[in-house]
Design a protein around this motif. Structure first.
Motif, PDB file in Angstrom:
ATOM      1  N   GLY A 114      -5.102  -5.852   3.514  1.00  0.00           N
ATOM      2  CA  GLY A 114      -3.790  -6.154   2.953  1.00  0.00           C
ATOM      3  C   GLY A 114      -2.824  -6.799   3.920  1.00  0.00           C
ATOM      4  O   GLY A 114      -1.613  -6.839   3.666  1.00  0.00           O
ATOM      5  N   LYS A 115      -3.337  -7.331   5.013  1.00  0.00           N
ATOM      6  CA  LYS A 115      -2.471  -7.915   6.050  1.00  0.00           C
ATOM      7  C   LYS A 115      -1.601  -9.049   5.503  1.00  0.00           C
ATOM      8  O   LYS A 115      -0.378  -9.055   5.704  1.00  0.00           O
ATOM      9  N   SER A 116      -2.216 -10.013   4.848  1.00  0.00           N
ATOM     10  CA  SER A 116      -1.474 -11.184   4.362  1.00  0.00           C
ATOM     11  C   SER A 116      -0.485 -10.797   3.263  1.00  0.00           C
ATOM     12  O   SER A 116       0.658 -11.274   3.247  1.00  0.00           O
ATOM     13  N   THR A 117      -0.913  -9.930   2.361  1.00  0.00           N
ATOM     14  CA  THR A 117      -0.032  -9.466   1.287  1.00  0.00           C
ATOM     15  C   THR A 117       1.191  -8.774   1.867  1.00  0.00           C
ATOM     16  O   THR A 117       2.339  -9.048   1.472  1.00  0.00           O
ATOM     17  N   LEU A 118       0.949  -7.885   2.817  1.00  0.00           N
ATOM     18  CA  LEU A 118       2.043  -7.130   3.432  1.00  0.00           C
ATOM     19  C   LEU A 118       2.939  -8.029   4.271  1.00  0.00           C
ATOM     20  O   LEU A 118       4.172  -7.919   4.220  1.00  0.00           O
ATOM     21  N   ALA A 119       2.338  -8.944   5.024  1.00  0.00           N
ATOM     22  CA  ALA A 119       3.115  -9.853   5.870  1.00  0.00           C
ATOM     23  C   ALA A 119       4.068 -10.690   5.030  1.00  0.00           C
ATOM     24  O   ALA A 119       5.244 -10.876   5.371  1.00  0.00           O
TER      25      ALA A 119
ATOM     26  N   CYS B  78     -12.021  -1.508   1.709  1.00  0.00           N
ATOM     27  CA  CYS B  78     -11.943  -2.966   1.843  1.00  0.00           C
ATOM     28  C   CYS B  78     -13.095  -3.643   1.102  1.00  0.00           C
ATOM     29  O   CYS B  78     -12.914  -4.701   0.488  1.00  0.00           O
ATOM     30  N   GLU B  79     -14.262  -3.018   1.162  1.00  0.00           N
ATOM     31  CA  GLU B  79     -15.413  -3.578   0.434  1.00  0.00           C
ATOM     32  C   GLU B  79     -15.233  -3.475  -1.069  1.00  0.00           C
ATOM     33  O   GLU B  79     -15.644  -4.368  -1.824  1.00  0.00           O
ATOM     34  N   VAL B  80     -14.619  -2.401  -1.520  1.00  0.00           N
ATOM     35  CA  VAL B  80     -14.352  -2.253  -2.957  1.00  0.00           C
ATOM     36  C   VAL B  80     -13.377  -3.335  -3.412  1.00  0.00           C
ATOM     37  O   VAL B  80     -13.562  -3.960  -4.462  1.00  0.00           O
ATOM     38  N   ARG B  81     -12.350  -3.573  -2.608  1.00  0.00           N
ATOM     39  CA  ARG B  81     -11.362  -4.599  -2.958  1.00  0.00           C
ATOM     40  C   ARG B  81     -11.989  -5.987  -2.896  1.00  0.00           C
ATOM     41  O   ARG B  81     -11.895  -6.758  -3.834  1.00  0.00           O
ATOM     42  N   ASP B  82     -12.582  -6.289  -1.756  1.00  0.00           N
ATOM     43  CA  ASP B  82     -13.263  -7.566  -1.488  1.00  0.00           C
ATOM     44  C   ASP B  82     -12.604  -8.741  -2.223  1.00  0.00           C
ATOM     45  O   ASP B  82     -13.257  -9.428  -3.038  1.00  0.00           O
ATOM     46  N   PRO B  83     -11.313  -9.015  -1.954  1.00  0.00           N
ATOM     47  CA  PRO B  83     -10.571 -10.017  -2.742  1.00  0.00           C
ATOM     48  C   PRO B  83     -11.136 -11.430  -2.662  1.00  0.00           C
ATOM     49  O   PRO B  83     -10.954 -12.221  -3.589  1.00  0.00           O
ATOM     50  N   LYS B  84     -11.841 -11.748  -1.579  1.00  0.00           N
ATOM     51  CA  LYS B  84     -12.388 -13.095  -1.416  1.00  0.00           C
ATOM     52  C   LYS B  84     -13.904 -13.140  -1.604  1.00  0.00           C
ATOM     53  O   LYS B  84     -14.519 -14.194  -1.432  1.00  0.00           O
TER      54      LYS B  84
ATOM     55  N   ASN C 170      -2.906   2.214  20.712  1.00  0.00           N
ATOM     56  CA  ASN C 170      -1.545   2.725  20.647  1.00  0.00           C
ATOM     57  C   ASN C 170      -0.628   1.713  19.959  1.00  0.00           C
ATOM     58  O   ASN C 170       0.279   1.156  20.586  1.00  0.00           O
ATOM     59  N   PRO C 171      -0.856   1.447  18.676  1.00  0.00           N
ATOM     60  CA  PRO C 171      -0.038   0.452  17.976  1.00  0.00           C
ATOM     61  C   PRO C 171       1.402   0.922  17.803  1.00  0.00           C
ATOM     62  O   PRO C 171       1.683   2.126  17.807  1.00  0.00           O
ATOM     63  N   ALA C 172       2.302  -0.030  17.642  1.00  0.00           N
ATOM     64  CA  ALA C 172       3.703   0.320  17.402  1.00  0.00           C
ATOM     65  C   ALA C 172       3.857   0.993  16.045  1.00  0.00           C
ATOM     66  O   ALA C 172       4.672   1.905  15.875  1.00  0.00           O
ATOM     67  N   ILE C 173       3.069   0.536  15.078  1.00  0.00           N
ATOM     68  CA  ILE C 173       3.138   1.065  13.716  1.00  0.00           C
ATOM     69  C   ILE C 173       1.722   1.154  13.146  1.00  0.00           C
ATOM     70  O   ILE C 173       0.906   0.259  13.359  1.00  0.00           O
ATOM     71  N   ILE C 174       1.449   2.224  12.417  1.00  0.00           N
ATOM     72  CA  ILE C 174       0.220   2.323  11.629  1.00  0.00           C
ATOM     73  C   ILE C 174       0.630   2.373  10.164  1.00  0.00           C
ATOM     74  O   ILE C 174       1.353   3.278   9.741  1.00  0.00           O
ATOM     75  N   VAL C 175       0.216   1.374   9.408  1.00  0.00           N
ATOM     76  CA  VAL C 175       0.525   1.315   7.983  1.00  0.00           C
ATOM     77  C   VAL C 175      -0.772   1.561   7.216  1.00  0.00           C
ATOM     78  O   VAL C 175      -1.714   0.778   7.333  1.00  0.00           O
ATOM     79  N   ASN C 176      -0.823   2.630   6.474  1.00  0.00           N
ATOM     80  CA  ASN C 176      -2.045   2.983   5.747  1.00  0.00           C
ATOM     81  C   ASN C 176      -1.985   2.411   4.333  1.00  0.00           C
ATOM     82  O   ASN C 176      -1.428   3.016   3.424  1.00  0.00           O
ATOM     83  N   THR C 177      -2.559   1.224   4.169  1.00  0.00           N
ATOM     84  CA  THR C 177      -2.496   0.547   2.871  1.00  0.00           C
ATOM     85  C   THR C 177      -3.467   1.125   1.854  1.00  0.00           C
ATOM     86  O   THR C 177      -3.435   0.739   0.680  1.00  0.00           O
ATOM     87  N   GLU C 178      -4.296   2.056   2.308  1.00  0.00           N
ATOM     88  CA  GLU C 178      -5.198   2.731   1.371  1.00  0.00           C
ATOM     89  C   GLU C 178      -4.445   3.807   0.588  1.00  0.00           C
ATOM     90  O   GLU C 178      -4.809   4.146  -0.536  1.00  0.00           O
ATOM     91  N   LYS C 179      -3.363   4.314   1.203  1.00  0.00           N
ATOM     92  CA  LYS C 179      -2.613   5.409   0.597  1.00  0.00           C
ATOM     93  C   LYS C 179      -1.202   5.002   0.182  1.00  0.00           C
ATOM     94  O   LYS C 179      -0.580   5.695  -0.618  1.00  0.00           O
ATOM     95  N   GLN C 180      -0.692   3.895   0.741  1.00  0.00           N
ATOM     96  CA  GLN C 180       0.677   3.482   0.473  1.00  0.00           C
ATOM     97  C   GLN C 180       0.709   2.204  -0.363  1.00  0.00           C
ATOM     98  O   GLN C 180      -0.183   1.357  -0.248  1.00  0.00           O
ATOM     99  N   THR C 181       1.748   2.058  -1.144  1.00  0.00           N
ATOM    100  CA  THR C 181       1.954   0.815  -1.877  1.00  0.00           C
ATOM    101  C   THR C 181       2.491  -0.245  -0.921  1.00  0.00           C
ATOM    102  O   THR C 181       2.903   0.055   0.205  1.00  0.00           O
ATOM    103  N   VAL C 182       2.511  -1.484  -1.373  1.00  0.00           N
ATOM    104  CA  VAL C 182       3.089  -2.562  -0.566  1.00  0.00           C
ATOM    105  C   VAL C 182       4.548  -2.259  -0.279  1.00  0.00           C
ATOM    106  O   VAL C 182       5.022  -2.419   0.865  1.00  0.00           O
ATOM    107  N   GLU C 183       5.282  -1.798  -1.277  1.00  0.00           N
ATOM    108  CA  GLU C 183       6.706  -1.499  -1.118  1.00  0.00           C
ATOM    109  C   GLU C 183       6.928  -0.391  -0.094  1.00  0.00           C
ATOM    110  O   GLU C 183       7.841  -0.480   0.744  1.00  0.00           O
ATOM    111  N   GLU C 184       6.109   0.633  -0.145  1.00  0.00           N
ATOM    112  CA  GLU C 184       6.227   1.734   0.814  1.00  0.00           C
ATOM    113  C   GLU C 184       5.909   1.258   2.229  1.00  0.00           C
ATOM    114  O   GLU C 184       6.558   1.666   3.202  1.00  0.00           O
ATOM    115  N   SER C 185       4.930   0.390   2.336  1.00  0.00           N
ATOM    116  CA  SER C 185       4.537  -0.140   3.641  1.00  0.00           C
ATOM    117  C   SER C 185       5.628  -1.023   4.240  1.00  0.00           C
ATOM    118  O   SER C 185       5.927  -0.947   5.433  1.00  0.00           O
TER     119      SER C 185
END
Length: 202
Positions: free
Chosen positions: A37-42, A136-142, A168-183
């Protein structure tokens, strides 16, 4: 290495651009598996910030490979060069006073560190877009995981090429559990807390 070249100082400094913009410039480096979900979230974050009168630009992995990096494949060496070039482009955006949001798998810690090293302090923030390989494999958008499993694609991250999670990332965004809006809210809250942007509700 090129010879007989001399750095020409700009007439407008990074600090002057930042002062005029009324916000800092830096890189939000989104890393994670294909389909996380990197591009969607970005792009969702870019839209949110744009509507808050904050200029950003999204550097997307596939888009960059249509132009600047269209000569590169997906071997480890090409992946490293891909990230090196993006790091240099990101630095130019930061120097121009812009916030740059990158969306690249960027599977190797060493390469991400190399980008961080060419930037100044508080100019690189690693955002781990966390999502399990199974999801990610279940989604497999491409349709890329299916091709990789069928040996139609070689050197595919997570299948026959490794992905090194951030230590040690600045932020961990769990897109498996969070919506785009929450992220997006999670990242915005981080930026406000770090005083990298102003709270639009204050």
């Amino acid at each position: 290495m090129a010879k007989n070249i001399v750095w020409h100082e700009a007439s407008v400094t990074k600090e002057e651009r930042r002062k005029k913009n009324n916000y800092q410039s830096y890189v939000l480096w989104f890393t994670g598996l294909s389909g996380s979900g990197k591009s969607t979230l970005a792009n969702a974050l870019a839209r949110y910030l744009f509507e808050a009168n904050i200029q950003t630009y999204v550097l997307d992995g596939d888009n960059i490979r249509h132009g600047l990096n269209k000569d590169l494949g997906f071997t480890d060496e090409d992946r490293k060069e891909n990230i090196r070039r993006i790091g240099e482009v990101s630095k130019l955006f930061v120097d121009s006073g812009q916030i740059v949001i990158t969306a690249f798998i960027s599977p190797f810690r060493e390469d991400r560190q190399q980008v961080k090293d060419i930037l100044s302090e508080n100019e690189f923030f690693e955002v781990y877009v966390k999502c399990s390989l199974d999801e990610c494999e279940v989604r497999d958008p491409k349709g890329l995981y299916k091709k990789a499993r069928n040996n139609e694609i070689k050197h595919f991250t997570g299948i026959d090429s490794p992905y090194e999670e951030p230590v040690n990332p600045a932020i961990i965004v769990n897109t498996e559990k969070q919506t785009v809006e929450e992220s997006v809210k999670q990242i915005v809250d981080f930026l406000v807390a770090k005083e990298l942007i102003q709270d639009s509700h204050s």
